[in-house]
Design an enzyme around this catalytic site. Structure first.
Site, PDB file in Angstrom:
ATOM      1  NE  ARG A 122      12.926   9.068  -5.615  1.00 47.87           N
ATOM      2  CZ  ARG A 122      14.102   9.242  -6.919  1.00 47.87           C
ATOM      3  NH1 ARG A 122      14.259   8.551  -7.017  1.00 47.87           N
ATOM      4  NH2 ARG A 122      12.568  10.081  -6.923  1.00 47.87           N
TER       5      ARG A 122
ATOM      6  CE  LYS B 256      20.752   8.137 -12.034  1.00 47.08           C
ATOM      7  NZ  LYS B 256      20.229   9.460 -11.326  1.00 47.08           N
ATOM      8  CG  ASP B 257      19.350   9.261  -7.292  1.00 48.43           C
ATOM      9  OD1 ASP B 257      19.947   9.411  -8.108  1.00 48.43           O
ATOM     10  OD2 ASP B 257      17.788   8.267  -7.598  1.00 48.43           O
TER      11      ASP B 257
ATOM     12  CB  THR C 216      20.317  18.424 -18.038  1.00 48.22           C
ATOM     13  OG1 THR C 216      20.517  17.176 -17.215  1.00 48.22           O
ATOM     14  CG2 THR C 216      20.824  19.286 -18.400  1.00 48.22           C
TER      15      THR C 216
ATOM     16  CG  LEU D 177      25.713  20.197 -10.799  1.00 47.02           C
ATOM     17  CD1 LEU D 177      27.092  20.310  -9.677  1.00 47.02           C
ATOM     18  CD2 LEU D 177      26.121  21.430 -11.291  1.00 47.02           C
ATOM     19  NE  ARG D 178      26.362  11.660 -14.670  1.00 50.37           N
ATOM     20  CZ  ARG D 178      25.530  11.458 -15.687  1.00 50.37           C
ATOM     21  NH1 ARG D 178      26.466  10.839 -16.694  1.00 50.37           N
ATOM     22  NH2 ARG D 178      24.801  11.289 -15.817  1.00 50.37           N
ATOM     23  NE  ARG D 179      21.938  12.360 -17.454  1.00 49.73           N
ATOM     24  CZ  ARG D 179      20.822  11.515 -16.732  1.00 49.73           C
ATOM     25  NH1 ARG D 179      20.079  12.822 -16.527  1.00 49.73           N
ATOM     26  NH2 ARG D 179      21.158  10.657 -16.620  1.00 49.73           N
TER      27      ARG D 179
ATOM     28  NE  ARG E 101      14.640  16.993  -9.833  1.00 45.89           N
ATOM     29  CZ  ARG E 101      14.059  17.894  -8.161  1.00 45.89           C
ATOM     30  NH1 ARG E 101      14.256  19.160  -7.917  1.00 45.89           N
ATOM     31  NH2 ARG E 101      13.720  17.415  -7.141  1.00 45.89           N
TER      32      ARG E 101
ATOM     33  CG  ASN F 136       7.538  10.353 -13.169  1.00 50.08           C
ATOM     34  OD1 ASN F 136       7.984  10.973 -14.339  1.00 50.08           O
ATOM     35  ND2 ASN F 136       6.507  10.341 -12.733  1.00 50.08           N
TER      36      ASN F 136
ATOM     37  NE  ARG G  78      13.452  13.063 -15.580  1.00 48.85           N
ATOM     38  CZ  ARG G  78      15.383  13.027 -15.816  1.00 48.85           C
ATOM     39  NH1 ARG G  78      16.179  13.110 -16.376  1.00 48.85           N
ATOM     40  NH2 ARG G  78      15.136  11.183 -14.922  1.00 48.85           N
TER      41      ARG G  78
ATOM     42  CB  CYS H 202      32.588  18.431  -3.159  1.00 45.82           C
ATOM     43  SG  CYS H 202      32.429  19.557  -3.841  1.00 45.82           S
TER      44      CYS H 202
END
Length: 302
Positions: free
Chosen positions: A9, A79-80, A122, A125-127, A144, A146, A150, A234
């Protein structure tokens, strides 16, 4: 071997990762070329990731370039990377993990506020779920982009604070004040740079294997198998942390409902061996302890 084309990226953090991989390959006497590719996740910054409904949104464009022989390897933040990889694509190496923790960064007007009254920006969903577990009345807004984007949005008063992986701050050498937040259990394989290549290129696979960090490999394999067994494709609020201490693993895992009210956790120490799928075994314990019903609710909600 011909010049190795390194797909990445084009964000500053992603390019940092690619240059780290490039340096290790050049140390082996190999020629390299960086090939930046704009990912779908970077093109749409207006919606949170969970609303886009695309698995591997930050990796699929690199996967396509890899399969089309436009690049030889793809460098990812692990993690992505989805636990189910495209046909003929494999994770061939990982660099040593660094700074996997989540941290809180406040805007200047919120420096004196208690954690429980902060408005948090953020899109994770986890955070969100892990924060709501501690502070159920928290107000959130999506954010959203980089790390630098942010931080600019935070200065623009989008919220009182936002959450980052500490690796992003450290790797960019940013002069940013942050707070450690121990209850925000990291995402599986957070803080790990991964290198993907095609399975049918064994010569390149062997080269990449020589720069892979074995201890990190062991830990992220457990974390990703835990994630894979729980999620079944999911997106869900799942955290996992495996640490190798001698020949033992300390593993902490967590699955939470989206509102943080229902959480199932596991914290175990066990002897490691190469033959057992510890991640799947630990995930099955969570599923049998109410996790299956919790995942069903999450899938319906999303």
């Amino acid at each position: 071997m011909k010049t190795i084309r390194i797909g990445t990226r084009n964000s500053p953090l992603a390019l940092w990762q690619a240059h780290e991989v490039e340096a290790k390959l050049q140390n082996l006497g190999l020629q390299t070329e960086i090939v930046p590719i704009i990912s779908s996740g970077d093109k749409n910054l207006n919606q949170p990731l969970y609303a886009l409904g695309i698995t591997g949104i930050f990796t699929k464009d690199l996967d396509i370039a890899l399969l089309n022989d436009e690049i030889d390897i793809a460098v990812h933040s692990l993690k992505d990377v989805p636990t189910l990889l495209p046909e003929n694509v494999q994770i061939s190496a990982v660099l040593e993990r660094d700074f996997p923790e989540d941290v809180l960064v406040r805007n200047k007007d919120a420096e004196a506020l208690d954690l429980n009254v902060l408005k948090i920006a953020t899109s994770s969903l986890r955070r969100r779920a892990f924060w709501l577990k501690e502070f159920p009345e928290t107000e959130f807004t999506d954010i959203r982009g980089n790390v630098q984007t942010r931080l600019k949005k935070l200065d623009g008063d989008v919220a009182d604070a936002t959450l980052f992986s500490l690796a992003g701050i450290k790797r960019m050498n940013l002069d940013v004040e942050y707070e450690q937040i121990p209850f925000l259990l990291q995402a599986p394989s957070q803080g790990v740079v991964a290198i993907a290549s095609k399975i049918d290129n064994p010569e390149l696979s062997d080269i990449l294997k020589s720069i892979s960090h074995k201890e990190t490999e062991i830990c992220i394999t457990i974390e990703r198998e835990f994630l894979k067994t729980l999620e079944g494709g999911c997106t869900a609020p799942i955290g996992a942390k495996a640490e190798l201490i001698g020949n033992q693993i300390r593993f902490v895992g967590r699955l939470c409902s989206l509102d943080g009210k229902d959480c199932i956790e596991t914290d175990e120490i066990f002897d490691w061996n190469q033959s057992e799928n510890f991640g799947a075994k630990l995930a099955l314990k969570v599923l049998e302890n109410g996790g299956k019903e919790l995942m069903d609710v999450i899938r319906k909600s999303l």
